[in-house]
Design an enzyme around this catalytic site. Structure first.
Site, short mmCIF file in Angstrom:
data_model
loop_
_atom_site.label_atom_id
_atom_site.label_comp_id
_atom_site.label_asym_id
_atom_site.label_seq_id
_atom_site.Cartn_x
_atom_site.Cartn_y
_atom_site.Cartn_z
N THR A 56 86.46 21.43 2.79
CA THR A 56 85.94 22.52 3.60
C THR A 56 84.78 21.99 4.45
O THR A 56 84.36 20.84 4.29
CB THR A 56 85.44 23.67 2.70
N TYR A 57 84.28 22.85 5.30
CA TYR A 57 83.20 22.45 6.21
C TYR A 57 82.04 21.86 5.42
O TYR A 57 81.62 22.41 4.41
CB TYR A 57 82.74 23.64 7.04
N MET A 58 81.55 20.71 5.90
CA MET A 58 80.58 19.95 5.11
C MET A 58 79.12 20.22 5.45
O MET A 58 78.24 19.66 4.83
CB MET A 58 80.87 18.45 5.23
N ARG A 59 78.87 21.14 6.35
CA ARG A 59 77.48 21.48 6.68
C ARG A 59 77.17 22.85 6.08
O ARG A 59 77.39 23.87 6.69
CB ARG A 59 77.26 21.49 8.18
#
Length: 162
Positions: A56-59
């Site tokens: 999933t989005y890493m930020r």
């Protein structure tokens, strides 16, 4: 001497800063690898056309675990590790973590793509990072490790002069 049973919980799921600290790569490289895993990797031979995003989005700064993700993980980990390693009910995030943003923490997109299945299609560095993300995701929802801790008091005797 005393022996006590201790429990140790798995570390919480990754947020961006913890991933960067734990990855054993420079920050820039960690985020580049994470971006590659997020954007997708070709997985020929697994019946998938086109690149598949593995994480999933890493930020993110949230460690929330979406309830809908509990069942797929339990269905995967139960047969793999045994029912003794699955808690009777879902573990929950701390109240502090729940107050954070609604975005979810970094996790694999599907339990179908475990690290060993996708290893042939990843570089060594991609595999290393993906395995760390995978292990945190699975480990955080398992029962805590139980071990015996032995405490020994040692006192030094007085020396006699001869």
């Amino acid at each position: 001497m005393a022996t006590k049973e201790r429990k140790r919980h798995a570390p919480p799921p990754f947020i961006t800063s913890k991933l960067q600290q734990t990855a054993r790569f420079p920050v820039k490289k960690t985020m580049l690898l994470a971006q590659q895993l997020y954007e997708g990797v070709e997985l020929p031979g697994l019946g998938v056309d086109g690149p598949i995003g593995l994480i999933t989005y890493m930020r993110t700064d949230s460690v929330r675990l979406a309830m809908r993700r509990w069942r797929p993980r339990a269905n995967h980990s139960g047969p793999r590790f045994g029912a003794d390693y699955l808690p009777r009910r879902r573990t929950t995030s701390s109240p502090r973590a729940m107050r954070r943003t609604r975005t979810k923490r970094i996790r694999p997109t599907s339990m179908q793509y475990d690290p060993e299945t996708v290893r042939p299609f990843l570089t060594m560095d991609q595999y290393s990072l993906y395995r760390q993300i995978w292990n945190r995701f699975v480990g955080v929802q398992m029962t805590p490790a139980t071990f015996d801790e032995t405490i020994v008091d040692v006192t030094r005797g007085t020396a006699s002069s001869a």
